[in-house]
Structures are given as C-alpha cells and as structure tokens.
Design a protein around this motif. Structure first.
Motif, mmCIF file in Angstrom:
data_model
loop_
_atom_site.group_PDB
_atom_site.id
_atom_site.type_symbol
_atom_site.label_atom_id
_atom_site.label_comp_id
_atom_site.label_asym_id
_atom_site.label_seq_id
_atom_site.Cartn_x
_atom_site.Cartn_y
_atom_site.Cartn_z
ATOM 1 N N LEU A 133 37.521 37.762 15.771
ATOM 2 C CA LEU A 133 38.625 38.160 16.590
ATOM 3 C C LEU A 133 39.021 36.976 17.449
ATOM 4 N N LYS A 134 40.396 36.929 17.336
ATOM 5 C CA LYS A 134 41.139 35.902 18.339
ATOM 6 C C LYS A 134 41.979 36.167 19.313
ATOM 7 N N PRO A 135 41.037 36.705 20.484
ATOM 8 C CA PRO A 135 42.268 36.893 21.877
ATOM 9 C C PRO A 135 42.791 35.959 22.230
ATOM 10 N N GLU A 136 43.877 35.871 22.991
ATOM 11 C CA GLU A 136 44.629 34.737 23.638
ATOM 12 C C GLU A 136 44.772 35.086 25.132
ATOM 13 N N GLY A 137 44.733 34.307 25.842
ATOM 14 C CA GLY A 137 44.885 34.685 27.274
ATOM 15 C C GLY A 137 46.141 35.565 27.643
ATOM 16 N N TYR A 138 47.067 35.513 27.096
ATOM 17 C CA TYR A 138 48.416 36.396 27.420
ATOM 18 C C TYR A 138 48.189 37.926 27.378
ATOM 19 N N GLN A 139 47.133 38.086 26.295
ATOM 20 C CA GLN A 139 47.194 39.383 26.196
ATOM 21 C C GLN A 139 46.228 40.248 27.185
ATOM 22 N N LEU A 140 45.589 39.269 28.065
ATOM 23 C CA LEU A 140 44.959 39.958 29.095
ATOM 24 C C LEU A 140 45.432 39.707 30.506
ATOM 25 N N LEU A 141 46.933 39.234 30.213
ATOM 26 C CA LEU A 141 47.475 39.016 31.701
ATOM 27 C C LEU A 141 47.691 40.264 32.450
ATOM 28 N N LYS A 142 48.026 41.415 32.099
ATOM 29 C CA LYS A 142 48.320 42.540 32.947
ATOM 30 C C LYS A 142 46.723 42.993 33.701
ATOM 31 N N LEU A 143 45.782 42.623 32.804
ATOM 32 C CA LEU A 143 44.464 42.992 33.491
ATOM 33 C C LEU A 143 44.239 41.917 34.643
ATOM 34 N N LYS A 144 44.531 40.624 34.449
ATOM 35 C CA LYS A 144 44.106 39.369 35.538
ATOM 36 C C LYS A 144 45.290 39.944 36.712
ATOM 37 N N GLU A 145 46.592 39.852 36.438
ATOM 38 C CA GLU A 145 47.279 40.083 37.544
ATOM 39 C C GLU A 145 47.311 41.365 38.289
ATOM 40 N N ASP A 146 47.059 42.461 37.344
ATOM 41 C CA ASP A 146 47.105 43.684 38.349
ATOM 42 C C ASP A 146 45.801 44.217 38.823
ATOM 43 N N ILE A 147 44.732 43.836 38.340
ATOM 44 C CA ILE A 147 43.301 44.220 38.623
ATOM 45 C C ILE A 147 42.381 43.274 39.293
ATOM 46 N N LEU A 148 42.003 42.266 38.572
ATOM 47 C CA LEU A 148 41.110 41.250 38.748
ATOM 48 C C LEU A 148 41.463 40.350 40.092
ATOM 49 N N THR A 149 42.454 40.223 40.534
ATOM 50 C CA THR A 149 42.975 39.559 41.768
ATOM 51 C C THR A 149 42.750 40.211 42.999
ATOM 52 N N HIS A 150 42.496 41.798 42.687
ATOM 53 C CA HIS A 150 42.293 42.599 43.974
ATOM 54 C C HIS A 150 40.803 43.055 44.020
ATOM 55 N N LEU A 151 39.968 42.838 42.911
ATOM 56 C CA LEU A 151 38.966 43.339 43.262
ATOM 57 C C LEU A 151 37.783 42.340 43.676
ATOM 58 N N SER A 152 36.636 42.986 44.465
ATOM 59 C CA SER A 152 35.752 42.034 44.886
ATOM 60 C C SER A 152 34.979 41.430 43.362
ATOM 61 N N GLN A 153 34.364 40.175 43.886
ATOM 62 C CA GLN A 153 33.600 39.506 42.765
ATOM 63 C C GLN A 153 32.800 40.509 41.887
ATOM 64 N N GLY A 154 32.047 41.158 42.653
ATOM 65 C CA GLY A 154 31.144 41.898 41.876
ATOM 66 C C GLY A 154 31.664 42.900 40.959
ATOM 67 N N ALA A 155 32.709 43.751 41.552
ATOM 68 C CA ALA A 155 33.485 44.789 40.646
ATOM 69 C C ALA A 155 34.266 44.124 39.624
ATOM 70 N N SER A 156 34.636 43.009 39.898
ATOM 71 C CA SER A 156 35.286 42.427 38.716
ATOM 72 C C SER A 156 34.457 42.095 37.606
ATOM 73 N N HIS A 157 33.317 41.426 37.733
ATOM 74 C CA HIS A 157 32.223 41.229 36.761
ATOM 75 C C HIS A 157 31.868 42.525 36.160
#
Length: 780
Positions: free
Chosen positions: A361-385
């Motif tokens: 498996l060769k995921p690349e950062g851009y494939q997770l961009l929506k996940l990062k921008e739309d979710i992880l920047t808004h969640l608490s650290q514990g919820a993100s993990h």
C-alpha cells in the motif's frame, strides 16, 4: 556536378528582440563565412498563439545535418524541438547567451540542458565563431530495446491530485506497469535518463499543467522535452491537458483535452490499444558498434522504476533479513538510502509463497487532504487520535478483505474448503456506501472524502469537537466491522500469513517541519497496525504490518511520544564504503556479459572508469561525495557514464567524471534547497549564497553567511543544524579528519556538542559534493 549544400536548423525564441537580433546576425555571419560548405536555416519561435507550423519544422530537422537551439529563454516549442531532434537521431548543439539571466534558474531546476552541455556566447561575433567551428554531427547513441515488463514511461507533475490518480490507476487497470520521473524523488531530470526511458518505452504518458507558477513551467518544460523525444522516436504518446489550458503550437494538434475524469479514462483506453500494438511489433534492430559503456545498464536511481529488475542485483543487507523475518514494525532511512528498494524486495519475497497474503500500500498525503482540512483541524487531540486510528484499522481490514477476494477470485470455484467462506465474505464486503472500484489510491481517496462529507453534515466546522466511540463508529464504518473481522479471521485459517506494507505516506511532507496533523496520521497508522496484529494473533493468525518512513519523520514521532523508542525498527544508515562498492558491483555485473559473476569490484571498475582522478582512487572519490546514499552513488556514476557514452569513450575519462560530478552536484543543490525552503519558507535560495564561498568557514563566518540570505537571527542556529543534518557541512576535527553526519552514525547531537565545545574556534567545512555547483574551489 552540383554538390548539395548541407543544412543545419537553428531554433531560437523571440521573447527578447535584442537577443533574437544577435542570433540572426550571428547566423548570417556564419553563413557568409561558410559559403557552400554548410547553410544555417534560422527559425524564430514566437511566444504567442498562432497557427501550428510543425510540418515544416519536422522537415527542417529531418533535412539537417545537426540542429542548433538557443536555450537562453526556454521557449516551449524550442524545448520540444530539442527533444524531437534527439529522438530523430540528430545532434543537438545548444547555445545560450552568457550575460543574460533569461531562464537560467528554471533550466537549473529542470535539469535537462546542463546535462546535455551547451556553448556560450556574448555577441554575434562569438556566436558566429562557435557556428563556424567544427560541430560533431554524431547523435546521442541509445539502446532501442523495449522494456516489456514496464513498458510505459510517465512524467509525474509536482502536485499530486485527482488527475494523476486517475492517470496511473487507469494504467494499472489496463495491466500496464510503468516507470516514472517523480519530482518528489528526483529534483532534476537528466537528458541521458530521459532518452533511456523513452527509448525503452512502448508508450509515454504526459500531463501539461499550464499553471502560473514556476513549478508548473518546470514540469511542462520536462514534459515537452520528453514529448519531443517520444514523437521523434515514433513512440505512442498521450499528452493530456485540461480543456482550458494553453498549449504550445508544436503539440497543440496532438494534445488530448479533458474536463472530467471520464475523459481521461477514455483517452487512456485508446492509448492502451496503441501500446499493445507497439509491443506486438518486433523489437527494433539494436544499434551496432555500441561501446561497452553505451550498452551498460545498471538500473535506475529510483527504485519504483526498477521493480522488474531489482531482484537481480539487490544487496541483501541485515536490515532486509530482519524485515523479511517480520522482526520490524518500522523501516526508517533518509531519502535515497533504499527504503523503497527494501519495500519492493520484502514484498516480492513474501509474495513468492502463494499461501501468503501481501498488501503493498502506497498512500500519499494528498489522498488524506480532505480528512485533514475538514475534520482533524477541528477535533480535540484525543478525538483526532481515536478517529484516525479507527480509520486506519478499518482501512487495513478492508484492504485485507479486498486482497483475499482478488487473490481467490478463480480458486474458490474449485476449492470446497473456501467456497462458502468466499461468497459470504464477498457479500459482506460489497456493502452500500463503500466504493470497491479503482486501485488502492482511489479507494483511499473516496473513503476519506466520504468521511469528511459526513462529518461536515453532522458537526459543521466547530473547533475542539469531541466524539464518542459510537459517533466515531457511525462516522467511519460503512460495514459491520465486528462481523467482517470474524469472517476475515475464519478465511485466514486457510492462509499462512498476512503482510501489510506501507510506503510513501510521508512523501511530500516538509523535511524537519512535519505538520503535527501529518505526524498524528502516521502515529495512528502504526497504532492501528499493531492493533490488527494483536487481534489476529489471538485467533492464531500471523500478521505483519510494516511502515517505511523517513528518518526525520521517525525522530519527530520519538519527540512526540517516548513509546516509539520501543518500536521494532531497522535503520537504513549506510556507513561502510565497502557496502556501497558491493551494491554498485552487483549492478555493474547485471549489465556485463555472462560469466562475469565471480569478478570482484577491483576487477570490474578499471574496465569502466579511469583508476584515479586528481590523485584519488575514483570509486573512493565518488563515495566521498555520495553522502553515503546508494541513490546518489548511482546518480553520479550514471551522469559520468552518460557523458562518456555521448562521446563514445570506451571508459569514463577524467573529463566525463568531472562533468558527471558537476551535474550530480547541481542535482543535490536543487534538491536540498527545496527541502530547506520547506522548513524555512523565507530562506529560498539560501544555499546559493554559498556560491564562491571558502570551503572552510569559521562559526562567525557561517552565521554571517546564513544571516545574509535573509534568515532571522533566531533561526540561524536551526538552519546550521539543518546543514549539518543533511551533510551539507561538516566539522573540522583535525587537519586530516572532518566529521559529517554519516561519520557519527547520523547522530546530530554529536556534531552539535563538538561545535559547542569549539565555540568561536569551530571550523565548518562545505561538503565536496556541493562545491562544483557552488563554484567553490577545492583546497590544494
């Protein structure tokens, strides 16, 4: 009897009228001096739209003894013509004005033109002198044998996204393996490598970005040169561009436009048929009288481009043995140390046993961009993990399921032991709400986008959101995960082991400036892999999850969590010069005639390269400048070999080695300058401030030089640490000893403490690898 006058085509841009006038006058003077011996035909290219004029240009090149091209400015049509002429087996004589900056910086980043070589001039008289001197019309020699195992060559753009994903996934759907130039792996494209790759291809796939940024122009310049090569050699070529993109006149009629992914799929479907037809033709007759160097192939510096041949010359290190025994969760190493090569060999070794289930498996950062921008920047650290760990665990389980179904799609029909299990697993997997189409990159992209969309509908953009276990379950899963896990476990009773190999996730991340969210994503992947291993082990199954990551990313994880010091890891740190010699020996043997297998390095090397250069043994001279990285050593040898082969030398001479190391030095300079800019955006071109510097600098001189590039005083020490970390500079210990990062087992603290102890009397030494590109004169 009338003697036909030989002709030479001269291509140049019209962007600078004064320059165009100098060239036109120089050509006219040369024609008057040459009389009937040779006639130069000038062709001025406009930088504005107009009617395509490719036919007379092709005719002009075909009728020419050789082609002259001015590269002071990189006119796209001129770039294409340079490639076309080389592909047509015409000598291409490059010229540029010495005192005009033009596109010098762009050309340096592109990498093609300085590896071809060029003449400089200051006025029309000097140009006329160059044109009336003897120009050797002998073209570049290259092998014409097709690479049937990986028949397609792709020039990848710097920014990954949906277009590139569709391009490469459709090639895989067509069951065509491909080789590629990846700017994330190689900072510059050498002309020799481009010629070799195109010559061995049955198809060339390109994408013109037509953007306003330098990165787009650099990519398009490479793509147009390769397009010219491919058209000149008569290779099936697909050049894609967005429907609204402006394209150069020379390729306007052949560009295939798209406005939606379905258009790309249609274009590649037609392209695949052309590749098949080309492969069905017999290999062209090889060129005769190639020198040993011209016919020698030692593999590619980028492991992804030698998947089909790597096994024949891979050096089985202790790190490889530990990984293939399942004694590691992590394989860490610097760029160019062989992580992907080890990844491919572990994959192929384990996959050779048909009872194993192997996921590469060769995921690349851009494939997770929506996940990062739309979710992880808004969640608490514990919820993100919590969410990201669940995401990776779910994805690993789905990919194991996908691989089981793919692996046994025919076998289950004839095996009563797995038939019912297969049908049940297939029914559970193909649930509504989860896309099973495309390759892994497309499935990963679709899953992350689906979760991002669902999150936005449920929770909006509020910061600090906390999610319960049930909310994470509802958000992430489209399947009954517990039931799916039970079915997978039951099915694995009929398999030997599962290997889940992750590579590329950190590709494109900033060096030593890893985004905290990126680090979280990787940390959660490792945690999820361990959890899958434990859960399956309880049921008696053997599962190995291994991630291949950069050293600096791993060190960032170590700083964030002490637990990662307990991970089972192997480090690809090269410290022994003899190991690098053995690595190169195996590659050289693969390109030599049968019966050479027992030859040692000291027997092979003198056949291919002069023994000494400036009083030093040449293999030691190269290794000293390699920063102890296999890729760099291969690049250096390949550059020098390319210059020697162009001039039909029987072995690499002093001038070839000098030119090769200068081209490699430029590669290093561009690559490391980009990485430094990632960490310190305001320090763009900092390394170029070392031009004409002394090879040895006091701590005060070094600090002043760094500060002069605009680096804030508070960041000077961090920049110096970066220079030490990447081996750009070392610390003088004594008159005979200099310690670079690879001399202290890659422990930056050792260099920092030695520098601190020396204080103002510390002496920093610029690595010889960078000196040719920076114009630094080596001390006698």
């Amino acid at each position: 009897m009338t003697v036909e006058v030989e002709k030479a085509f001269v291509a140049y841009p019209s962007r600078d009228p004064a320059l165009a006038s100098v060239i036109a006058n120089g050509v006219a003077k040369a024609n008057r001096m040459l009389g009937k011996r040779l006639r130069y035909t000038p062709w001025e290219f406009n930088d504005i739209a107009g009617n395509p004029l490719i036919s007379p240009i092709v005719d002009g090149i075909d009728a020419s003894k050789f082609v002259v091209a001015d590269i002071t400015y990189l006119n796209p049509n001129v770039v294409y013509e340079v490639g076309f002429a080389i592909g047509r087996s015409r000598r291409c004589f490059l010229i540029r004005h010495e005192k005009i900056e033009g596109d010098r910086r762009i050309a340096r980043e592109v990498g093609i033109f300085d590896t071809l070589g060029y003449d400089t001039y200051n006025d029309d008289d000097e140009l006329s002198a160059s044109l009336t001197a003897y120009v050797d019309p002998k073209p570049l020699a290259f092998s014409t044998a097709l690479d049937r195992l990986a028949p397609v060559y792709v020039v990848e753009p710097p920014g990954k996204g949906g277009v590139v994903t569709v391009m490469t996934s459709r090639l895989k759907k067509a069951r065509y393996k491909y080789r590629s130039f990846n700017p994330a792996e190689d900072a510059r494209l050498s002309a020799a490598d481009a010629v070799k790759q195109v010559a061995g291809s049955a198809g060339v796939l390109l994408y013109l970005e037509d953007g306003d940024h330098d990165t787009s122009f650099i990519h398009d310049t490479r793509s147009l040169f390769v397009a010219g090569l491919a058209h000149g050699m008569g290779k099936p070529t697909l050049v894609l561009a967005h429907g609204s993109a402006e394209t150069p006149l020379d390729v306007r009629d052949v560009v295939k436009r798209f406005t939606r992914p379905e258009d790309i799929i249609e274009h590649i479907a037609s392209f695949s048929l052309e590749i098949t037809e080309h492969l069905q033709q017999a290999d062209p007759t090889p060129l005769r009288d190639l020198t040993p160097l011209q016919s020698l192939q030692i593999g590619d510096p980028t492991a992804e481009n030698e998947m089909t041949t790597l096994g024949s010359y891979f050096l089985n290190t202790d790190q490889y043995s530990k990984a293939v025994r399942g004694e590691a969760n992590l394989v860490v190493g610097r760029k160019g140390t062989g992580k992907t090569a080890l990844f491919l060999q572990v994959r192929d070794k384990t996959r050779a046993d048909k009872r194993n289930v192997v996921l590469d498996l060769k995921p690349e950062g851009y494939q997770l961009l929506k996940l990062k921008e739309d979710i992880l920047t808004h969640l608490s650290q514990g919820a993100s993990h919590h969410l990201v760990t669940a995401f990776w665990e779910y994805l690993i389980l789905l990919e194991i399921t996908y691989k089981l179904l793919e692996k046994d799609q025919n076998a289950y029909k004839y095996n009563h032991e797995i038939r019912d299990l297969y049908l049940e697993l297939e029914q559970t997997y193909k649930t509504e709400g989860y896309s099973v189409e495309g390759d892994f990159s497309e499935r990963l992209l679709a899953l992350s986008q689906r979760i991002s969309q669902d999150y936005g509908q449920r929770f909006g953009e509020a910061d600090g959101t906390k999610l319960s276990t049930d909310q994470v379950t509802e958000l992430v899963y489209s399947h009954d995960v517990r039931y799916l896990r039970q079915q997978v476990s039951a099915y694995l009773a009929h398999k030997q082991s599962v290997w889940v190999l992750f590579d590329n996730l950190d590709k494109g991340w900033s060096t030593q400036g890893v985004d905290p969210v990126d680090a979280l994503v990787l940390r959660c992947l490792i945690d999820a892999g361990r959890k899958v291993e434990r859960d399956m082990r309880k049921d008696g199954h053997v599962v190995h999850c291994i991630a291949f990551i950069r050293n600096d990313v791993y060190e960032h994880l170590m700083r964030q969590s002490a637990d990662y010091g307990k991970e089972m890891k192997v480090a690809l740190d090269w410290t022994d010069p003899d190991m690098l010699r053995e690595m190169l020996r195996l590659r050289l043997l693969s390109g030599l005639p049968d019966g050479s297998e027992s030859l040692g390095f000291d027997q092979i090397w003198p056949q291919l390269c002069i023994s000494h250069y400036k009083g030093e043994e040449t293999s030691s001279y190269i290794i000293e400048r390699s920063l102890m990285r296999p890729r760099n050593m291969i690049k250096m040898f390949s550059h020098a070999k390319g210059f020697a082969a162009n001039l039909a030398h029987q072995k690499i001479q002093e001038t070839d080695l000098e030119k090769g190391i200068r081209a490699y030095s430029q590669d290093l300079l561009v690559e490391l300058d980009h990485e430094l800019t990632d960490v310190f955006p305001d320090s763009r071109d900092l390394l170029y401030y070392f031009i004409d510097a002394k090879p040895e600098l006091t701590s005060v001189e070094l600090a002043e030089l760094v500060a002069s590039a605009g680096v804030e005083l508070s960041d000077v020490n961090r920049v110096i640490d970066f220079l030490l970390y990447y081996g750009i500079i070392g610390i003088q210990i004594s008159a005979e000893h200099i310690h670079y990062i690879f001399n202290v087992n890659y422990d930056l603290k050792v260099l920092q403490i030695r520098a601190a102890r020396a204080g103002s009397s510390a002496t920093y030494v610029i690595n010889p690898a960078f000196r040719p590109a920076l114009g630094i004169i080596d001390p006698d």
